[in-house]
Design a protein around this motif. Structure first.
Motif, PDB file in Angstrom:
ATOM      1  N   PHE A  48      44.018 -47.374  48.916  1.00 48.19           N
ATOM      2  CA  PHE A  48      43.891 -46.463  49.129  1.00 48.19           C
ATOM      3  C   PHE A  48      44.366 -45.154  50.242  1.00 48.19           C
ATOM      4  O   PHE A  48      44.690 -44.056  49.870  1.00 48.19           O
ATOM      5  N   VAL A  81      38.471 -46.477  43.580  1.00 50.35           N
ATOM      6  CA  VAL A  81      40.097 -46.178  43.791  1.00 50.35           C
ATOM      7  C   VAL A  81      40.333 -47.712  43.203  1.00 50.35           C
ATOM      8  O   VAL A  81      40.891 -47.692  42.684  1.00 50.35           O
ATOM      9  N   THR A  85      39.092 -37.626  47.018  1.00 49.71           N
ATOM     10  CA  THR A  85      39.535 -39.108  45.930  1.00 49.71           C
ATOM     11  C   THR A  85      38.491 -39.228  44.142  1.00 49.71           C
ATOM     12  O   THR A  85      39.980 -39.476  43.585  1.00 49.71           O
TER      13      THR A  85
END
Length: 277
Positions: A55, A97, A178
């Protein structure tokens, strides 16, 4: 055993891979999908253990964009970092992720499984001609994702932040950031496959370098549309995607000129004299 019978046996062996029943093709496809899912899941378990490091890597484009923004807008108000509004949001973000990281790492294996599925339907010289494109596909996918991460995203996000000016305070949410970042990384990886696909089609004789040259104008229009569709609504991001895309198209033309000569197909095994009678 006679020579004719021997040739018939060899011919039948050559045709086995080409005349499998439809149910066996489905079974083979099922097995390869199963293997692919197992590999992706195994990689996911590993990437989830490294979720914070991954991340942090995903955050780097925005970190660089913020550094540029603060450098050229020193008086601006800025809420640094990513934010979330739901306690469970970080967990699901880490899951996403980790899954995308596992998918990226599995690309070579997934491409290999695709190649193994179609390989039985290819002649020997076609297999030899196809395998290098498998390697090239993996390399180009990695180059596309790297280009997006290191160049397109930082400058694209910076361009978007400049619209806020010095009075508005951006507060970026981790879920939206994201999702956008991972989608663009995947899109750039796929888009960078353009030269591989076009050269491969020329190699098979489906296209020719001359056809690619004549289609330049149409390609430029399609590239502009794709860039506008995939990137955030700012000119900088569209240029950062559009220019590499067009350069990749030109690379395809050059590569097709040297590597895209059509491979002559061998006569089918059924034409073996030993199969007649």
């Amino acid at each position: 055993m006679s020579a004719g019978a021997s040739r018939r046996g060899q011919g039948a062996a050559q045709m086995d891979d080409r005349e499998l029943p439809f149910t066996e093709h489905l079974e083979e496809l099922r097995q390869r999908l199963k293997r692919s899912l197992i590999v992706v899941f195994g990689l996911f378990l590993g990437t989830f253990l490294l979720r914070e490091q991954i991340f942090s890597l995903v955050q780097q484009p925005m970190v660089r964009a913020v550094e540029l923004f603060l450098r050229y807008h020193p008086g601006s108000k800025f809420a640094a970092g990513l934010h979330f509004k739901d306690p469970i949001e970080p967990f699901f973000t880490y899951m996403k992720v980790s899954f995308f990281a596992a998918l990226f790492l599995a690309v070579p294996f997934l491409l290999y499984q695709i190649w193994k599925f179609v390989a039985p339907g290819l002649y020997k010289h076609e297999k030899v001609a196809t395998f290098p494109f498998l390697v090239a596909s993996t390399v180009m996918f990695a180059l596309g994702a790297t280009f997006c991460h290191q160049l397109a995203l930082p400058f694209g996000y910076y361009a978007l932040l400049t619209y806020a000016g010095n009075d508005l305070v951006p507060m970026m949410m981790m879920t939206e950031y994201t999702s956008t970042t991972l989608t663009l990384l995947l899109a750039f990886g796929v888009i960078f496959e353009t030269p591989v696909v076009l050269i491969f089609l020329c190699r098979l004789g489906v296209l020719t370098p001359e056809q690619l040259r004549r289609a330049r104008r149409y390609a430029a229009v399609i590239i502009a549309i794709v860039a506008a569709f995939l990137t955030p609504p700012d000119v900088v991001s569209q240029i950062l995607l559009g220019i590499p895309l067009y350069l990749l198209y030109e690379v395809s033309i050059i590569g097709a000129r040297f590597l895209g000569k059509p491979v002559p197909r061998e006569p089918p095994a059924a034409s073996d004299p030993g199969l007649a009678g």
